[in-house]
Design a protein around this motif. Structure first.
Motif, PDB file in Angstrom:
ATOM      1  N   LYS A   1       2.413   4.747   9.860  1.00 51.24           N
ATOM      2  CA  LYS A   1       3.236   5.114   8.710  1.00 51.24           C
ATOM      3  C   LYS A   1       3.947   3.900   8.138  1.00 51.24           C
ATOM      4  CE  LYS A   1       4.196   9.892  10.181  1.00 51.24           C
ATOM      5  NZ  LYS A   1       5.247  10.827  10.660  1.00 51.24           N
ATOM      6  N   GLU A   2       4.506   3.068   9.010  1.00 55.01           N
ATOM      7  CA  GLU A   2       5.206   1.868   8.558  1.00 55.01           C
ATOM      8  C   GLU A   2       4.239   0.907   7.873  1.00 55.01           C
ATOM      9  OE1 GLU A   2       7.168   0.201  11.921  1.00 55.01           O
ATOM     10  OE2 GLU A   2       8.486   1.939  12.229  1.00 55.01           O
ATOM     11  N   ALA A   3       3.039   0.763   8.459  1.00 49.73           N
ATOM     12  CA  ALA A   3       2.045  -0.134   7.877  1.00 49.73           C
ATOM     13  C   ALA A   3       1.618   0.353   6.496  1.00 49.73           C
ATOM     14  CB  ALA A   3       0.835  -0.247   8.793  1.00 49.73           C
ATOM     15  N   ALA A   4       1.505   1.686   6.335  1.00 51.32           N
ATOM     16  CA  ALA A   4       1.109   2.244   5.045  1.00 51.32           C
ATOM     17  C   ALA A   4       2.174   1.971   3.987  1.00 51.32           C
ATOM     18  CB  ALA A   4       0.870   3.746   5.179  1.00 51.32           C
ATOM     19  N   VAL A   5       3.440   2.103   4.370  1.00 46.82           N
ATOM     20  CA  VAL A   5       4.536   1.852   3.436  1.00 46.82           C
ATOM     21  C   VAL A   5       4.557   0.384   3.022  1.00 46.82           C
ATOM     22  CG1 VAL A   5       7.042   1.784   3.180  1.00 46.82           C
ATOM     23  CG2 VAL A   5       5.949   3.769   4.242  1.00 46.82           C
ATOM     24  N   GLU A   6       4.416  -0.502   3.996  1.00 45.68           N
ATOM     25  CA  GLU A   6       4.414  -1.936   3.695  1.00 45.68           C
ATOM     26  C   GLU A   6       3.199  -2.310   2.853  1.00 45.68           C
ATOM     27  OE1 GLU A   6       6.749  -4.248   4.235  1.00 45.68           O
ATOM     28  OE2 GLU A   6       7.951  -2.548   4.877  1.00 45.68           O
ATOM     29  N   GLY A   7       2.052  -1.698   3.170  1.00 42.05           N
ATOM     30  CA  GLY A   7       0.846  -1.975   2.392  1.00 42.05           C
ATOM     31  C   GLY A   7       0.990  -1.541   0.953  1.00 42.05           C
ATOM     32  N   ALA A   8       1.609  -0.376   0.751  1.00 39.21           N
ATOM     33  CA  ALA A   8       1.818   0.128  -0.610  1.00 39.21           C
ATOM     34  C   ALA A   8       2.724  -0.812  -1.400  1.00 39.21           C
ATOM     35  CB  ALA A   8       2.418   1.526  -0.560  1.00 39.21           C
ATOM     36  N   ARG A   9       3.763  -1.325  -0.752  1.00 42.34           N
ATOM     37  CA  ARG A   9       4.657  -2.276  -1.421  1.00 42.34           C
ATOM     38  C   ARG A   9       3.899  -3.549  -1.803  1.00 42.34           C
ATOM     39  NH1 ARG A   9       9.587  -1.748   2.901  1.00 42.34           N
ATOM     40  NH2 ARG A   9      10.479   0.226   2.136  1.00 42.34           N
ATOM     41  N   ALA A  10       3.063  -4.025  -0.879  1.00 45.84           N
ATOM     42  CA  ALA A  10       2.308  -5.250  -1.139  1.00 45.84           C
ATOM     43  C   ALA A  10       1.342  -5.064  -2.303  1.00 45.84           C
ATOM     44  CB  ALA A  10       1.548  -5.670   0.118  1.00 45.84           C
ATOM     45  N   VAL A  11       0.661  -3.913  -2.336  1.00 47.41           N
ATOM     46  CA  VAL A  11      -0.274  -3.643  -3.428  1.00 47.41           C
ATOM     47  C   VAL A  11       0.458  -3.579  -4.761  1.00 47.41           C
ATOM     48  CG1 VAL A  11      -1.900  -1.977  -4.409  1.00 47.41           C
ATOM     49  CG2 VAL A  11      -1.953  -2.479  -1.958  1.00 47.41           C
ATOM     50  N   GLY A  12       1.610  -2.913  -4.769  1.00 43.11           N
ATOM     51  CA  GLY A  12       2.404  -2.825  -5.990  1.00 43.11           C
ATOM     52  C   GLY A  12       2.815  -4.198  -6.500  1.00 43.11           C
ATOM     53  N   ALA A  13       3.216  -5.075  -5.571  1.00 40.43           N
ATOM     54  CA  ALA A  13       3.644  -6.421  -5.964  1.00 40.43           C
ATOM     55  C   ALA A  13       2.466  -7.234  -6.499  1.00 40.43           C
ATOM     56  CB  ALA A  13       4.278  -7.129  -4.771  1.00 40.43           C
ATOM     57  N   MET A  14       1.328  -7.144  -5.825  1.00 39.01           N
ATOM     58  CA  MET A  14       0.151  -7.899  -6.269  1.00 39.01           C
ATOM     59  C   MET A  14      -0.344  -7.390  -7.616  1.00 39.01           C
ATOM     60  SD  MET A  14      -2.065  -8.636  -2.800  1.00 39.01           S
ATOM     61  CE  MET A  14      -1.847  -7.026  -2.027  1.00 39.01           C
ATOM     62  N   ALA A  15      -0.298  -6.093  -7.820  1.00 38.60           N
ATOM     63  CA  ALA A  15      -0.724  -5.530  -9.102  1.00 38.60           C
ATOM     64  C   ALA A  15       0.197  -5.986 -10.227  1.00 38.60           C
ATOM     65  CB  ALA A  15      -0.748  -4.000  -9.017  1.00 38.60           C
TER      66      ALA A  15
END
Length: 270
Positions: free
Chosen positions: A67-81
């Motif tokens: 769950k934590e990895a998914a949240v961090e991954g979503a933040r990273a994708v948002g920033a890269m986008a």
């Protein structure tokens, strides 16, 4: 005919930057929506290992970590986008079951963009690449450094249904190319085909193409890659050969060689 939605599946790691940049180049060329689809590790995949009706400390810890990895991954994708600076970018994080969501997003997209790692069977999206090509039969772009729309495209032609589907779905890309070369190796194929018939088909759809007959037998991929280098191809358009078996896509020799090559970006359709 054009492409309105370009999909880029990502895992939420820094390595996704290059893929998103390439997908943005493709989307901008068609003024298409760029759908950045975050596909995190699926918690449902852990369930068979947990035992029916039982969750111990190890299992709970594993779920929380996912769950934590998914949240961090979503933040990273948002920033890269956001760094792409492309107004028509949309970010979506999938929930369990992740594969079902990924398949649906693929069905609602014109083209799906992957990087070399996934296409070569490496990284968290390798299985998604295989399934979307084989099971879903979606057209994919394998983006390589220097991906360019509007350059030289080499079309691999042998008269088969896979090659035919690839050409038809790649038409928007071919219509933007500065030069299109239809290449085929009669000696490396069991089919009888005429390269000029495809140039007629393309010409009727606004694509002026030339032909290049490749001499030799056996290694069709090698002949195609040599031709791509000779003409300075930015894209190779080809049918993907193989068959699904036990959730694994077994690629035919020519397709496998193209995927493992250091050649130009690929447009593949199975």
């Amino acid at each position: 005919m054009s492409w309105a939605r370009i999909m880029a599946p990502v895992a939420g790691a820094q390595g996704d930057k290059g893929l998103l940049a390439s997908a943005a180049v493709l989307a901008k060329a068609f003024d298409a929506e760029l759908a950045c689809i975050h596909a995190p590790a699926d918690m449902a995949d852990l369930m068979p290992w947990m035992g029916e009706g039982f969750m111990g400390g190890v299992q709970v810890t594993a779920l929380e970590s996912l769950k934590e990895a998914a949240v961090e991954g979503a933040r990273a994708v948002g920033a890269m986008a956001a760094e792409l600076g492309y107004a028509r970018t949309r970010v979506l994080t999938l929930e369990s079951p992740v594969w079902a969501g990924l398949a649906m997003e693929g069905r609602l997209s014109d083209v799906i963009v992957f990087d070399d790692a996934a296409a070569r069977g490496k990284g968290p999206l390798a299985e998604a690449f295989q399934q979307l090509v084989a099971d879903e039969q979606r057209p994919v772009v394998v983006a390589r450094p220097g991906l360019k729309v509007g350059g030289v495209a080499l079309v691999a032609w042998d008269g088969g249904k896979e090659a035919s589907r690839a050409v038809r779905t790649a038409l928007p890309l071919l219509q933007k190319a500065s030069s299109v070369v239809v290449a085929g190796a009669p000696g490396a194929s069991s089919r009888n085909f005429d390269l000029s018939r495809l140039t007629e088909f393309l010409g009727a759809r606004g694509v002026k193409a030339t032909t290049r007959t490749l001499d030799g037998s056996g290694d069709a991929a090698g002949l195609l890659l040599n031709a791509a280098r000779d003409v300075g191809a930015d894209f190779v358009v080809a049918g993907a050969f193989g068959h699904p078996r036990l959730q694994e896509f077994i690629f035919g020799g020519t397709t496998r060689s193209l995927l493992n090559s250091e050649g130009p970006s690929l447009f593949l359709s199975h």
